[in-house]
Write an enzyme that holds these catalytic residues in place. Structure first.
Site: not given
Ligand code: 8X3
Length: 257
Positions: A157, A161
């Protein structure tokens, strides 16, 4: 402050969480809305509520935001009254799993990169030519504290981002000297469907994320989005890191048991 009434706002991931909260806030300001998500029924219910409460024009598009070709076609396929998108909020995003590097599920990593990075790039690519032509517009990216800080269990993740964050910064450079503003909102712990998705429906694990802290709510982030959108035109809110009060970093959570 800058008046956004009558402007068209496009929001992805609009059927729930931060996207939905943003839809309510922009509608309250009298904006026209283009709402995008996969779940058609939820989108339609939301659109009906917004029209009823605020008497604003709402157009919904049920699509998978990973469909880059569909994104490219979207600007010309929108009904004419929605074609001038002034505020773009490519908010759809997700985390899948908390596996360590040696146990990463590559399909999940791909889904995160497709959704959190490629889709954001594609929406921005699709809607900025008209902004450049009009010399006006506002890109409001939904980054994350995971876009500025990596943590254990975030090997899939956090890079997605960070990439999205870098894209927002590059966009700000590309549009410097124009009236196109770029804002990156970096939320910390927000109680939405986020953790249920990350833990793939394991309610106990999802709930544990917010246990003993007073997490942010989707409306808190929508407040910050609205703040950025309504500053006078000479003010560009570049980034806003918004944490829960019981939070000092991604994993720095003071738990009150
Ligand atoms: C969500 C915040 O801390 O779970 O983007 O990465 S965190």
């Amino acid at each position: 402050p800058y008046k956004i009434a009558g402007q068209t706002v496009l929001i992805t991931g609009a059927s729930a969480g931060i996207g939905e909260a943003c839809a309510w806030r922009f509608a309250a300001e009298g904006c026209k809305l283009v709402l995008i998500a996969r779940r058609q029924e939820r989108l339609e219910a939301l659109a009906a509520g917004l029209r009823q409460h605020y008497n604003v024009a709402v157009h919904t598009v049920a699509m998978d935001v990973r469909d880059l070709d569909a994104i490219a076609r979207l600007p010309e396929e929108l009904p004419e009254e929605f074609q001038e998108v002034s505020i773009l909020v490519p908010n759809a995003g997700l985390a899948l799993g908390v596996e360590a590097v040696h146990q990463l599920r590559m399909e999940d990593v791909r889904t995160m990169l497709d959704t959190n990075v490629l889709s954001v790039v594609a929406f921005t690519r699709a809607f900025t030519p008209a902004m450049v032509q009009r010399n006006a517009g506002h890109l409001i990216f939904m980054s994350s504290i995971a876009g500025v800080e990596a943590y254990a269990g975030g090997a899939g993740y956090c890079p997605s981002k960070h990439a999205a964050e870098a894209f927002a910064v590059a966009a700000r450079h590309d549009f410097v000297g124009t009236n196109i503003r770029c804002t990156s909102i970096q939320p910390g712990a927000v109680k939405t469907e986020f953790s249920m998705v990350r833990y793939k429906g394991d309610e106990a694990k999802a709930d544990a994320v917010y246990q003993g802290i007073h997490p942010l709510l989707a409306q808190d982030i929508a407040d910050n989005v609205l703040y950025a959108a309504t500053r006078p035109l000479h003010v560009q809110v570049a980034s806003l890191l918004v944490l829960a009060s019981h939070q000092s970093s991604a994993k720095g959570l003071a738990r009150v048991v």
